[in-house]
Scaffold this active site. Structure first.
Site, mmCIF file in Angstrom:
data_model
loop_
_atom_site.group_PDB
_atom_site.id
_atom_site.type_symbol
_atom_site.label_atom_id
_atom_site.label_comp_id
_atom_site.label_asym_id
_atom_site.label_seq_id
_atom_site.Cartn_x
_atom_site.Cartn_y
_atom_site.Cartn_z
ATOM 1 C CG HIS A 198 -0.458 20.499 34.360
ATOM 2 N ND1 HIS A 198 0.351 19.577 33.745
ATOM 3 C CD2 HIS A 198 -1.725 20.084 34.183
ATOM 4 C CE1 HIS A 198 -0.411 18.659 33.181
ATOM 5 N NE2 HIS A 198 -1.679 18.940 33.431
ATOM 6 C CG ASP A 215 -9.239 20.559 36.489
ATOM 7 O OD1 ASP A 215 -8.127 20.029 36.628
ATOM 8 O OD2 ASP A 215 -10.199 19.980 35.952
HETATM 9 C C1 SDX Z 1 -5.329 17.740 36.059
HETATM 10 O O1 SDX Z 1 -1.364 15.193 34.588
HETATM 11 C C2 SDX Z 1 -2.282 15.699 33.851
HETATM 12 O O2 SDX Z 1 -2.135 15.788 32.658
HETATM 13 C C3 SDX Z 1 -3.543 16.095 34.644
HETATM 14 C C4 SDX Z 1 -4.604 16.807 33.823
HETATM 15 C C5 SDX Z 1 -5.208 15.903 32.771
HETATM 16 O O3 SDX Z 1 -5.754 16.448 31.811
HETATM 17 O O4 SDX Z 1 -5.187 14.642 32.991
HETATM 18 O O5 SDX Z 1 -4.059 17.958 33.237
HETATM 19 C C6 SDX Z 1 -5.778 17.230 34.732
HETATM 20 O O6 SDX Z 1 -5.228 16.970 36.980
HETATM 21 C C7 SDX Z 1 -4.924 19.182 36.186
HETATM 22 C C8 SDX Z 1 -4.392 19.528 37.593
HETATM 23 C C9 SDX Z 1 -5.586 19.741 38.524
HETATM 24 N N1 SDX Z 1 -5.110 19.881 39.938
HETATM 25 C C10 SDX Z 1 -5.182 21.037 40.578
HETATM 26 O O7 SDX Z 1 -5.505 22.107 40.084
HETATM 27 C C11 SDX Z 1 -4.796 20.924 42.051
HETATM 28 C C12 SDX Z 1 -3.815 22.048 42.412
HETATM 29 N N2 SDX Z 1 -2.549 21.811 41.739
HETATM 30 C C13 SDX Z 1 -1.530 21.097 42.497
HETATM 31 O O8 SDX Z 1 -1.977 20.121 43.383
HETATM 32 C C14 SDX Z 1 -0.335 20.708 41.642
HETATM 33 O O9 SDX Z 1 -0.007 21.788 40.885
HETATM 34 C C15 SDX Z 1 -0.448 19.499 40.723
HETATM 35 C C16 SDX Z 1 -0.887 18.289 41.461
HETATM 36 C C17 SDX Z 1 -1.387 19.784 39.610
HETATM 37 C C18 SDX Z 1 0.945 19.255 40.158
HETATM 38 O O10 SDX Z 1 1.719 18.893 41.208
HETATM 39 P P1 SDX Z 1 3.274 18.500 40.981
HETATM 40 O O11 SDX Z 1 3.647 18.407 39.580
HETATM 41 O O12 SDX Z 1 3.571 17.330 41.844
HETATM 42 O O13 SDX Z 1 3.968 19.762 41.421
HETATM 43 P P2 SDX Z 1 4.421 19.989 42.869
HETATM 44 O O14 SDX Z 1 3.287 19.597 43.776
HETATM 45 O O15 SDX Z 1 5.742 19.370 43.043
HETATM 46 O O16 SDX Z 1 4.505 21.577 42.896
HETATM 47 C C19 SDX Z 1 5.703 22.191 42.609
HETATM 48 C C20 SDX Z 1 5.740 23.324 43.613
HETATM 49 C C21 SDX Z 1 5.547 22.847 45.063
HETATM 50 O O17 SDX Z 1 6.283 23.724 45.861
HETATM 51 P P3 SDX Z 1 7.728 23.206 46.407
HETATM 52 O O18 SDX Z 1 7.500 21.909 47.159
HETATM 53 O O19 SDX Z 1 8.590 23.016 45.172
HETATM 54 O O20 SDX Z 1 8.202 24.319 47.302
HETATM 55 O O21 SDX Z 1 4.650 24.231 43.360
HETATM 56 C C22 SDX Z 1 3.789 24.264 44.492
HETATM 57 C C23 SDX Z 1 4.076 23.058 45.329
HETATM 58 O O22 SDX Z 1 3.839 23.327 46.715
HETATM 59 N N3 SDX Z 1 2.416 24.220 43.975
HETATM 60 C C24 SDX Z 1 1.423 24.974 44.401
HETATM 61 C C25 SDX Z 1 0.340 24.628 43.601
HETATM 62 N N4 SDX Z 1 0.695 23.674 42.752
HETATM 63 C C26 SDX Z 1 1.986 23.411 42.984
HETATM 64 N N5 SDX Z 1 1.339 25.913 45.365
HETATM 65 C C27 SDX Z 1 0.140 26.501 45.513
HETATM 66 N N6 SDX Z 1 -0.979 26.233 44.790
HETATM 67 C C28 SDX Z 1 -0.902 25.288 43.815
HETATM 68 N N7 SDX Z 1 -1.964 25.036 43.104
#
Ligand code: SDX
Length: 432
Positions: free
Chosen positions: A310, A367
Protein backbone atom coordinates in the site's frame (compact mmCIF):
# COMPACT_ATOMS: atom_id res chain seq x y z
CA UNK A 1 -4.92 24.58 8.19
CA UNK A 2 -2.90 26.94 10.36
CA UNK A 3 0.49 28.65 10.40
CA UNK A 4 2.89 26.77 12.70
CA UNK A 5 5.30 29.71 12.92
CA UNK A 6 7.92 27.32 11.51
CA UNK A 7 9.42 27.53 8.03
CA UNK A 8 11.96 25.70 5.90
CA UNK A 9 14.63 27.33 3.78
CA UNK A 10 15.68 26.36 0.28
CA UNK A 11 19.28 27.48 -0.27
CA UNK A 12 20.64 27.79 -3.79
CA UNK A 13 24.23 26.55 -3.32
CA UNK A 14 25.46 28.48 -6.37
CA UNK A 15 24.03 31.87 -5.51
CA UNK A 16 23.49 31.42 -1.77
CA UNK A 17 19.97 32.79 -2.26
CA UNK A 18 17.60 31.54 0.42
CA UNK A 19 13.88 30.94 -0.12
CA UNK A 20 11.75 30.70 2.99
CA UNK A 21 8.70 28.45 2.82
CA UNK A 22 6.14 28.43 5.65
CA UNK A 23 5.24 25.15 7.41
CA UNK A 24 1.51 24.69 7.88
CA UNK A 25 -0.18 22.36 10.36
CA UNK A 26 -3.46 20.43 10.59
CA UNK A 27 -5.13 18.58 13.48
CA UNK A 28 -3.02 15.40 13.47
CA UNK A 29 -0.47 13.90 11.09
CA UNK A 30 2.42 15.32 9.08
CA UNK A 31 2.76 19.09 8.69
CA UNK A 32 3.12 20.49 5.16
CA UNK A 33 5.55 22.86 3.49
CA UNK A 34 3.47 25.48 1.70
CA UNK A 35 5.18 25.75 -1.71
CA UNK A 36 2.58 27.97 -3.39
CA UNK A 37 5.15 30.81 -3.58
CA UNK A 38 7.99 28.55 -4.79
CA UNK A 39 7.70 29.09 -8.55
CA UNK A 40 7.26 32.85 -8.11
CA UNK A 41 10.37 33.11 -5.94
CA UNK A 42 12.64 30.51 -7.59
CA UNK A 43 11.24 29.85 -11.08
CA UNK A 44 11.29 26.17 -10.15
CA UNK A 45 8.60 23.53 -9.69
CA UNK A 46 8.65 20.64 -7.23
CA UNK A 47 8.87 17.14 -8.70
CA UNK A 48 6.89 14.27 -7.17
CA UNK A 49 5.53 11.78 -9.76
CA UNK A 50 2.82 9.65 -8.11
CA UNK A 51 2.44 12.39 -5.48
CA UNK A 52 4.04 10.19 -2.80
CA UNK A 53 5.02 13.25 -0.72
CA UNK A 54 2.52 15.85 -1.95
CA UNK A 55 -0.56 17.13 -0.16
CA UNK A 56 -3.06 18.05 -2.89
CA UNK A 57 -5.67 19.60 -0.62
CA UNK A 58 -6.85 20.27 2.91
CA UNK A 59 -9.45 17.72 4.06
CA UNK A 60 -11.30 16.83 7.24
CA UNK A 61 -12.89 13.60 6.08
CA UNK A 62 -10.37 10.80 6.58
CA UNK A 63 -7.06 10.48 8.38
CA UNK A 64 -4.65 7.60 7.80
CA UNK A 65 -1.51 6.84 9.80
CA UNK A 66 0.29 4.33 7.62
CA UNK A 67 2.92 3.45 10.22
CA UNK A 68 0.42 2.78 13.00
CA UNK A 69 -2.31 1.27 10.80
CA UNK A 70 -4.83 3.94 11.83
CA UNK A 71 -7.88 4.95 9.76
CA UNK A 72 -10.28 7.61 11.08
CA UNK A 73 -13.42 8.97 9.43
CA UNK A 74 -14.11 12.44 10.88
CA UNK A 75 -12.10 11.23 13.92
CA UNK A 76 -13.93 7.92 14.46
CA UNK A 77 -11.74 4.75 14.16
CA UNK A 78 -12.77 2.45 11.31
CA UNK A 79 -12.87 -0.52 13.68
CA UNK A 80 -15.58 1.17 15.81
CA UNK A 81 -17.59 2.31 12.77
CA UNK A 82 -17.44 -1.17 11.23
CA UNK A 83 -18.58 -2.74 14.52
CA UNK A 84 -21.17 -0.23 15.76
CA UNK A 85 -22.37 1.92 12.84
CA UNK A 86 -24.04 1.21 9.50
CA UNK A 87 -23.12 2.29 6.00
CA UNK A 88 -25.69 5.08 5.60
CA UNK A 89 -24.71 6.51 8.99
CA UNK A 90 -21.06 6.55 7.86
CA UNK A 91 -22.22 8.23 4.63
CA UNK A 92 -24.00 10.90 6.69
CA UNK A 93 -20.86 11.33 8.83
CA UNK A 94 -18.60 11.77 5.81
CA UNK A 95 -21.01 14.15 4.08
CA UNK A 96 -21.89 16.30 7.11
CA UNK A 97 -18.97 15.96 9.53
CA UNK A 98 -20.91 14.62 12.53
CA UNK A 99 -22.82 11.43 13.37
CA UNK A 100 -26.58 12.00 12.89
CA UNK A 101 -29.01 12.17 15.79
CA UNK A 102 -32.17 10.04 15.68
CA UNK A 103 -34.17 12.54 13.58
CA UNK A 104 -31.28 13.29 11.22
CA UNK A 105 -30.60 9.57 10.71
CA UNK A 106 -34.26 8.84 9.98
CA UNK A 107 -34.49 11.73 7.49
CA UNK A 108 -31.29 10.74 5.70
CA UNK A 109 -32.18 7.03 5.51
CA UNK A 110 -35.65 7.95 4.19
CA UNK A 111 -34.22 10.40 1.63
CA UNK A 112 -31.73 7.82 0.31
CA UNK A 113 -34.39 5.09 0.21
CA UNK A 114 -36.71 7.34 -1.77
CA UNK A 115 -34.05 8.11 -4.38
CA UNK A 116 -32.96 4.54 -5.19
CA UNK A 117 -35.02 4.25 -8.39
CA UNK A 118 -33.43 5.36 -11.68
CA UNK A 119 -35.15 6.90 -14.69
CA UNK A 120 -36.89 4.07 -16.55
CA UNK A 121 -35.22 5.12 -19.81
CA UNK A 122 -31.80 4.51 -18.23
CA UNK A 123 -32.39 0.77 -18.48
CA UNK A 124 -32.17 1.18 -22.27
CA UNK A 125 -28.48 2.11 -21.93
CA UNK A 126 -27.69 -1.39 -20.63
CA UNK A 127 -29.07 -3.03 -23.77
CA UNK A 128 -26.34 -1.36 -25.82
CA UNK A 129 -23.63 -3.37 -24.03
CA UNK A 130 -22.58 -6.91 -25.00
CA UNK A 131 -23.79 -9.43 -22.42
CA UNK A 132 -20.19 -10.26 -21.57
CA UNK A 133 -19.21 -6.61 -21.02
CA UNK A 134 -17.29 -6.14 -17.76
CA UNK A 135 -19.71 -4.69 -15.15
CA UNK A 136 -17.18 -1.91 -14.43
CA UNK A 137 -17.35 -0.85 -18.09
CA UNK A 138 -21.14 -0.78 -17.82
CA UNK A 139 -21.14 1.09 -14.49
CA UNK A 140 -18.67 3.68 -15.77
CA UNK A 141 -20.74 4.28 -18.90
CA UNK A 142 -24.13 4.40 -17.23
CA UNK A 143 -22.98 6.65 -14.36
CA UNK A 144 -21.63 9.12 -16.89
CA UNK A 145 -24.97 8.87 -18.72
CA UNK A 146 -26.77 9.86 -15.50
CA UNK A 147 -25.34 13.36 -16.02
CA UNK A 148 -27.61 13.64 -19.09
CA UNK A 149 -30.66 13.14 -16.87
CA UNK A 150 -29.77 15.83 -14.35
CA UNK A 151 -27.37 18.20 -16.09
CA UNK A 152 -29.51 21.34 -16.30
CA UNK A 153 -30.82 21.67 -12.70
CA UNK A 154 -27.48 20.68 -11.09
CA UNK A 155 -26.12 24.11 -10.13
CA UNK A 156 -23.14 23.01 -8.05
CA UNK A 157 -22.80 26.53 -6.61
CA UNK A 158 -26.08 25.90 -4.76
CA UNK A 159 -25.56 23.89 -1.52
CA UNK A 160 -29.05 22.40 -1.84
CA UNK A 161 -28.33 21.16 -5.38
CA UNK A 162 -25.01 19.71 -4.21
CA UNK A 163 -26.74 17.78 -1.44
CA UNK A 164 -29.44 16.53 -3.87
CA UNK A 165 -26.78 15.35 -6.35
CA UNK A 166 -24.83 13.71 -3.49
CA UNK A 167 -27.89 11.88 -2.19
CA UNK A 168 -28.96 10.83 -5.71
CA UNK A 169 -25.56 9.26 -6.39
CA UNK A 170 -25.40 7.45 -3.03
CA UNK A 171 -28.94 6.18 -3.53
CA UNK A 172 -28.69 5.16 -7.18
CA UNK A 173 -25.24 3.57 -7.36
CA UNK A 174 -26.41 0.24 -5.85
CA UNK A 175 -29.32 0.18 -8.33
CA UNK A 176 -27.01 0.82 -11.29
CA UNK A 177 -24.53 -1.79 -9.99
CA UNK A 178 -27.22 -4.43 -9.48
CA UNK A 179 -28.59 -3.72 -12.98
CA UNK A 180 -25.08 -4.23 -14.40
CA UNK A 181 -24.93 -7.60 -12.65
CA UNK A 182 -28.42 -8.68 -13.75
CA UNK A 183 -27.65 -7.63 -17.31
CA UNK A 184 -24.47 -9.73 -17.35
CA UNK A 185 -26.54 -12.69 -16.07
CA UNK A 186 -29.28 -12.23 -18.67
CA UNK A 187 -31.80 -11.85 -15.83
CA UNK A 188 -34.48 -9.14 -15.51
CA UNK A 189 -33.68 -6.02 -13.48
CA UNK A 190 -35.15 -5.82 -9.97
CA UNK A 191 -36.63 -2.57 -8.73
CA UNK A 192 -35.43 -1.28 -5.36
CA UNK A 193 -37.66 -2.04 -2.36
CA UNK A 194 -38.34 0.71 0.18
CA UNK A 195 -39.02 -1.78 3.00
CA UNK A 196 -35.35 -2.90 3.00
CA UNK A 197 -32.23 -1.13 4.27
CA UNK A 198 -29.38 -0.17 1.97
CA UNK A 199 -27.41 -3.43 2.10
CA UNK A 200 -30.54 -5.65 2.10
CA UNK A 201 -31.89 -3.73 -0.89
CA UNK A 202 -28.66 -4.15 -2.80
CA UNK A 203 -28.61 -7.91 -2.19
CA UNK A 204 -32.24 -8.29 -3.28
CA UNK A 205 -31.69 -6.22 -6.44
CA UNK A 206 -28.74 -8.50 -7.26
CA UNK A 207 -30.05 -11.91 -6.29
CA UNK A 208 -33.87 -11.88 -6.39
CA UNK A 209 -35.49 -13.59 -9.41
CA UNK A 210 -39.15 -13.29 -10.47
CA UNK A 211 -39.63 -17.04 -10.23
CA UNK A 212 -39.54 -17.14 -6.43
CA UNK A 213 -39.69 -15.01 -3.28
CA UNK A 214 -36.35 -13.69 -2.05
CA UNK A 215 -35.57 -13.59 1.66
CA UNK A 216 -32.56 -11.44 2.60
CA UNK A 217 -30.18 -13.39 4.86
CA UNK A 218 -29.44 -11.02 7.79
CA UNK A 219 -25.92 -12.46 8.15
CA UNK A 220 -25.13 -11.64 4.53
CA UNK A 221 -26.77 -8.21 4.78
CA UNK A 222 -24.71 -7.33 7.88
CA UNK A 223 -21.51 -8.53 6.17
CA UNK A 224 -22.39 -6.55 3.06
CA UNK A 225 -23.01 -3.41 5.14
CA UNK A 226 -19.66 -3.87 6.91
CA UNK A 227 -17.82 -4.31 3.60
CA UNK A 228 -19.40 -1.09 2.33
CA UNK A 229 -18.26 0.76 5.47
CA UNK A 230 -14.70 -0.54 5.06
CA UNK A 231 -14.54 0.76 1.50
CA UNK A 232 -16.32 4.11 2.00
CA UNK A 233 -13.43 6.58 1.88
CA UNK A 234 -9.66 6.57 2.05
CA UNK A 235 -8.07 10.03 1.87
CA UNK A 236 -6.66 11.18 -1.49
CA UNK A 237 -6.28 7.80 -3.25
CA UNK A 238 -6.07 7.59 -7.03
CA UNK A 239 -9.80 7.49 -7.75
CA UNK A 240 -10.66 10.18 -5.19
CA UNK A 241 -7.95 12.43 -6.60
CA UNK A 242 -9.45 11.78 -10.04
CA UNK A 243 -12.88 12.89 -8.84
CA UNK A 244 -11.41 16.01 -7.22
CA UNK A 245 -9.42 16.94 -10.32
CA UNK A 246 -12.39 16.38 -12.62
CA UNK A 247 -14.65 18.32 -10.23
CA UNK A 248 -12.17 21.21 -9.92
CA UNK A 249 -13.18 22.36 -13.41
CA UNK A 250 -16.82 22.59 -12.31
CA UNK A 251 -17.79 19.44 -14.22
CA UNK A 252 -21.12 17.70 -13.57
CA UNK A 253 -20.82 15.57 -10.36
CA UNK A 254 -22.20 12.45 -12.08
CA UNK A 255 -19.50 12.73 -14.75
CA UNK A 256 -16.86 13.22 -12.02
CA UNK A 257 -17.97 10.03 -10.27
CA UNK A 258 -17.78 8.19 -13.61
CA UNK A 259 -14.15 9.34 -13.83
CA UNK A 260 -13.55 7.96 -10.33
CA UNK A 261 -15.04 4.60 -11.37
CA UNK A 262 -12.67 4.48 -14.33
CA UNK A 263 -9.64 5.08 -12.09
CA UNK A 264 -10.79 2.59 -9.44
CA UNK A 265 -11.01 -0.16 -12.08
CA UNK A 266 -7.22 -0.51 -12.36
CA UNK A 267 -5.67 -3.67 -10.78
CA UNK A 268 -3.24 -1.50 -8.80
CA UNK A 269 -6.24 0.13 -7.11
CA UNK A 270 -9.79 -1.09 -6.70
CA UNK A 271 -9.37 -3.76 -9.37
CA UNK A 272 -7.03 -5.58 -6.98
CA UNK A 273 -9.86 -7.46 -5.24
CA UNK A 274 -10.73 -9.12 -8.55
CA UNK A 275 -7.02 -9.72 -9.24
CA UNK A 276 -6.57 -11.32 -5.79
CA UNK A 277 -9.19 -13.98 -6.51
CA UNK A 278 -7.73 -14.66 -9.96
CA UNK A 279 -4.29 -14.94 -8.33
CA UNK A 280 -5.51 -17.30 -5.58
CA UNK A 281 -7.23 -19.45 -8.20
CA UNK A 282 -4.05 -19.47 -10.29
CA UNK A 283 -1.92 -20.47 -7.29
CA UNK A 284 -4.47 -23.19 -6.59
CA UNK A 285 -2.82 -24.80 -3.56
CA UNK A 286 -0.07 -24.47 -0.97
CA UNK A 287 2.50 -26.33 -3.04
CA UNK A 288 2.80 -23.43 -5.51
CA UNK A 289 2.84 -20.57 -3.04
CA UNK A 290 6.59 -20.22 -2.64
CA UNK A 291 6.87 -20.01 -6.44
CA UNK A 292 4.52 -17.00 -6.49
CA UNK A 293 6.17 -15.27 -3.56
CA UNK A 294 9.48 -15.68 -5.40
CA UNK A 295 7.93 -14.24 -8.57
CA UNK A 296 6.66 -11.24 -6.54
CA UNK A 297 10.21 -10.77 -5.15
CA UNK A 298 11.89 -11.02 -8.55
CA UNK A 299 12.62 -7.51 -9.88
CA UNK A 300 12.65 -8.86 -13.44
CA UNK A 301 9.20 -10.36 -13.04
CA UNK A 302 6.32 -7.83 -13.32
CA UNK A 303 4.17 -10.11 -11.12
CA UNK A 304 3.04 -8.55 -7.85
CA UNK A 305 1.20 -10.25 -5.03
CA UNK A 306 -2.22 -8.65 -5.40
CA UNK A 307 -3.79 -7.65 -2.11
CA UNK A 308 -0.38 -6.83 -0.65
CA UNK A 309 1.33 -3.51 -0.24
CA UNK A 310 0.00 0.00 0.00
CA UNK A 311 1.24 3.50 -0.77
CA UNK A 312 0.38 4.65 2.75
CA UNK A 313 0.06 1.60 5.02
CA UNK A 314 3.51 0.31 5.95
CA UNK A 315 1.88 -1.78 8.62
CA UNK A 316 -1.36 -3.82 8.62
CA UNK A 317 -4.23 -2.12 6.76
CA UNK A 318 -6.80 -1.85 9.61
CA UNK A 319 -9.53 -2.65 7.10
CA UNK A 320 -7.81 -5.91 6.19
CA UNK A 321 -7.94 -6.98 9.85
CA UNK A 322 -11.68 -6.35 10.08
CA UNK A 323 -12.16 -7.97 6.67
CA UNK A 324 -10.26 -11.09 7.79
CA UNK A 325 -12.47 -11.44 10.89
CA UNK A 326 -15.62 -10.91 8.80
CA UNK A 327 -14.36 -13.50 6.32
CA UNK A 328 -14.09 -16.16 9.01
CA UNK A 329 -17.46 -15.08 10.47
CA UNK A 330 -19.36 -15.24 7.17
CA UNK A 331 -17.82 -18.48 5.94
CA UNK A 332 -18.33 -20.02 9.39
CA UNK A 333 -21.99 -18.97 9.58
CA UNK A 334 -22.63 -20.13 6.03
CA UNK A 335 -20.76 -23.37 6.64
CA UNK A 336 -18.59 -22.67 3.61
CA UNK A 337 -15.20 -24.29 3.57
CA UNK A 338 -13.57 -22.33 0.76
CA UNK A 339 -10.15 -23.77 -0.10
CA UNK A 340 -9.22 -20.31 -1.38
CA UNK A 341 -9.45 -19.03 2.20
CA UNK A 342 -6.91 -21.68 3.19
CA UNK A 343 -4.67 -20.60 0.32
CA UNK A 344 -5.10 -16.93 1.30
CA UNK A 345 -4.24 -17.55 4.95
CA UNK A 346 -1.23 -19.66 4.05
CA UNK A 347 -0.08 -17.06 1.52
CA UNK A 348 -0.46 -14.29 4.09
CA UNK A 349 1.52 -16.32 6.62
CA UNK A 350 4.28 -17.10 4.10
CA UNK A 351 4.53 -13.52 2.81
CA UNK A 352 4.63 -11.98 6.28
CA UNK A 353 7.64 -14.17 7.10
CA UNK A 354 9.42 -13.42 3.84
CA UNK A 355 12.36 -11.03 4.24
CA UNK A 356 11.50 -9.16 1.01
CA UNK A 357 7.98 -8.43 2.23
CA UNK A 358 9.28 -7.52 5.66
CA UNK A 359 11.89 -5.15 4.20
CA UNK A 360 9.37 -3.56 1.81
CA UNK A 361 6.76 -3.42 4.59
CA UNK A 362 4.21 -5.21 2.41
CA UNK A 363 1.15 -6.22 4.40
CA UNK A 364 -2.27 -7.46 3.26
CA UNK A 365 -4.47 -4.54 2.22
CA UNK A 366 -8.24 -4.12 2.11
CA UNK A 367 -8.47 -6.13 -1.10
CA UNK A 368 -6.78 -9.27 0.15
CA UNK A 369 -9.75 -10.81 1.94
CA UNK A 370 -12.68 -8.89 0.46
CA UNK A 371 -12.86 -11.09 -2.63
CA UNK A 372 -13.27 -14.26 -0.58
CA UNK A 373 -16.23 -12.81 1.33
CA UNK A 374 -17.81 -11.40 -1.83
CA UNK A 375 -17.51 -14.83 -3.44
CA UNK A 376 -19.22 -16.33 -0.37
CA UNK A 377 -22.00 -13.72 -0.73
CA UNK A 378 -22.58 -15.06 -4.22
CA UNK A 379 -20.95 -12.39 -6.37
CA UNK A 380 -18.83 -13.30 -9.41
CA UNK A 381 -15.26 -11.97 -9.44
CA UNK A 382 -16.15 -9.42 -12.11
CA UNK A 383 -18.51 -7.69 -9.64
CA UNK A 384 -15.94 -7.19 -6.86
CA UNK A 385 -14.68 -3.79 -8.02
CA UNK A 386 -18.25 -2.72 -8.76
CA UNK A 387 -19.03 -3.26 -5.07
CA UNK A 388 -15.96 -1.25 -4.18
CA UNK A 389 -17.33 1.55 -6.42
CA UNK A 390 -20.75 1.40 -4.74
CA UNK A 391 -19.11 1.96 -1.36
CA UNK A 392 -16.53 4.49 -2.53
CA UNK A 393 -19.22 6.65 -4.15
CA UNK A 394 -19.88 7.93 -0.62
CA UNK A 395 -16.24 8.97 -0.21
CA UNK A 396 -15.94 10.36 -3.72
CA UNK A 397 -19.03 12.56 -3.44
CA UNK A 398 -18.14 13.70 0.09
CA UNK A 399 -14.65 14.68 -1.08
CA UNK A 400 -16.14 16.38 -4.15
CA UNK A 401 -18.55 18.36 -1.94
CA UNK A 402 -15.71 19.32 0.44
CA UNK A 403 -13.65 20.53 -2.51
CA UNK A 404 -16.46 22.63 -4.03
CA UNK A 405 -17.15 24.15 -0.60
CA UNK A 406 -13.46 25.02 -0.05
CA UNK A 407 -13.23 28.81 -0.56
CA UNK A 408 -9.60 28.46 -1.74
CA UNK A 409 -10.58 25.83 -4.34
CA UNK A 410 -9.40 26.44 -7.92
CA UNK A 411 -8.96 24.26 -11.00
CA UNK A 412 -6.25 21.61 -10.52
CA UNK A 413 -3.44 22.06 -13.00
CA UNK A 414 -0.14 20.25 -12.20
CA UNK A 415 3.06 21.29 -14.02
CA UNK A 416 5.92 19.05 -15.32
CA UNK A 417 9.62 18.58 -15.87
CA UNK A 418 9.97 18.90 -19.65
CA UNK A 419 12.50 16.50 -21.17
CA UNK A 420 11.40 16.70 -24.84
CA UNK A 421 13.33 18.34 -27.74
CA UNK A 422 14.29 22.03 -27.54
CA UNK A 423 12.80 24.39 -30.11
CA UNK A 424 13.55 23.38 -33.72
CA UNK A 425 12.30 24.42 -37.22
CA UNK A 426 9.78 22.46 -39.27
CA UNK A 427 11.32 20.27 -42.01
CA UNK A 428 9.67 19.76 -45.39
CA UNK A 429 8.60 16.19 -46.16
CA UNK A 430 11.04 16.11 -49.09
CA UNK A 431 13.97 16.90 -46.79
CA UNK A 432 13.21 14.37 -43.99
C1 SDX B 1 -6.21 0.06 -2.93
O1 SDX B 1 -4.41 4.58 -2.08
C2 SDX B 1 -5.35 3.98 -1.44
O2 SDX B 1 -5.75 4.41 -0.39
C3 SDX B 1 -5.91 2.75 -2.20
C4 SDX B 1 -6.93 1.95 -1.42
C5 SDX B 1 -8.21 2.74 -1.18
O3 SDX B 1 -8.92 2.37 -0.25
O4 SDX B 1 -8.49 3.66 -2.02
O5 SDX B 1 -6.38 1.52 -0.20
C6 SDX B 1 -7.36 0.71 -2.23
O6 SDX B 1 -5.95 0.39 -4.06
C7 SDX B 1 -5.36 -0.92 -2.18
C8 SDX B 1 -4.16 -1.43 -3.01
C9 SDX B 1 -4.66 -2.52 -3.96
N1 SDX B 1 -3.57 -2.90 -4.92
C10 SDX B 1 -2.97 -4.07 -4.85
O7 SDX B 1 -3.12 -4.91 -3.97
C11 SDX B 1 -2.01 -4.31 -6.02
C12 SDX B 1 -0.67 -4.84 -5.48
N2 SDX B 1 0.00 -3.78 -4.74
C13 SDX B 1 0.96 -2.97 -5.48
O8 SDX B 1 0.68 -2.74 -6.82
C14 SDX B 1 1.44 -1.77 -4.69
O9 SDX B 1 1.71 -2.19 -3.42
C15 SDX B 1 0.53 -0.54 -4.60
C16 SDX B 1 0.12 -0.07 -5.94
C17 SDX B 1 -0.66 -0.84 -3.78
C18 SDX B 1 1.35 0.55 -3.92
O10 SDX B 1 2.36 0.85 -4.78
P1 SDX B 1 3.42 2.02 -4.41
O11 SDX B 1 3.06 2.78 -3.22
O12 SDX B 1 3.69 2.79 -5.65
O13 SDX B 1 4.60 1.21 -3.94
P2 SDX B 1 5.71 0.75 -4.89
O14 SDX B 1 5.06 0.17 -6.11
O15 SDX B 1 6.69 1.84 -5.02
O16 SDX B 1 6.30 -0.47 -4.06
C19 SDX B 1 7.36 -0.26 -3.20
C20 SDX B 1 8.21 -1.49 -3.42
C21 SDX B 1 8.56 -1.72 -4.90
O17 SDX B 1 9.82 -2.33 -4.91
P3 SDX B 1 11.10 -1.39 -5.26
O18 SDX B 1 10.84 -0.75 -6.61
O19 SDX B 1 11.19 -0.37 -4.14
O20 SDX B 1 12.26 -2.35 -5.29
O21 SDX B 1 7.48 -2.66 -3.01
C22 SDX B 1 7.30 -3.52 -4.13
C23 SDX B 1 7.53 -2.72 -5.37
O22 SDX B 1 8.06 -3.54 -6.42
N3 SDX B 1 5.91 -3.99 -4.07
C24 SDX B 1 5.52 -5.23 -4.27
C25 SDX B 1 4.15 -5.22 -4.07
N4 SDX B 1 3.75 -3.99 -3.79
C26 SDX B 1 4.84 -3.21 -3.79
N5 SDX B 1 6.19 -6.36 -4.58
C27 SDX B 1 5.46 -7.48 -4.69
N6 SDX B 1 4.11 -7.57 -4.52
C28 SDX B 1 3.43 -6.44 -4.20
N7 SDX B 1 2.14 -6.52 -4.02
Amino acid sequence: MSETGKSVFLVDKQTGVETELPVMGGTIGPEVVDIRSLYGSTGMFTYDPGYGATGSCESGLTYIDGEKGVLLHRGYPIEQLAEQSDFLEVAYLLLNGELPNVAEKAEFDEAITKHTMVHEQLSQFYRGFRRDAHPMAILCGVTGALSSFYHDPTDIADPKQRMIASRRLIAKMPTLAAMAYKYSMGQPFNYPRNDLNYAENFLQMCFAVPAEDYEVDPVLAKAMDKILILHADHEQNASTSTVRLAGSSGANPFACIAAGIASLWGPAHGGANEAVLDMLNEIGDKSRMAEYVNKARDKNDPFRLFGFGHRVYKNFDPRAKVMRETCHEVLGKLGINDPLLEVAMELEDLALKDQYFIDKKLYPNVDFYSGIILKALGFPTSMFTVLFAVARTVGWISQWKEMIEDPTQRIGRPRQLYTGPSVRDYKDLSSR
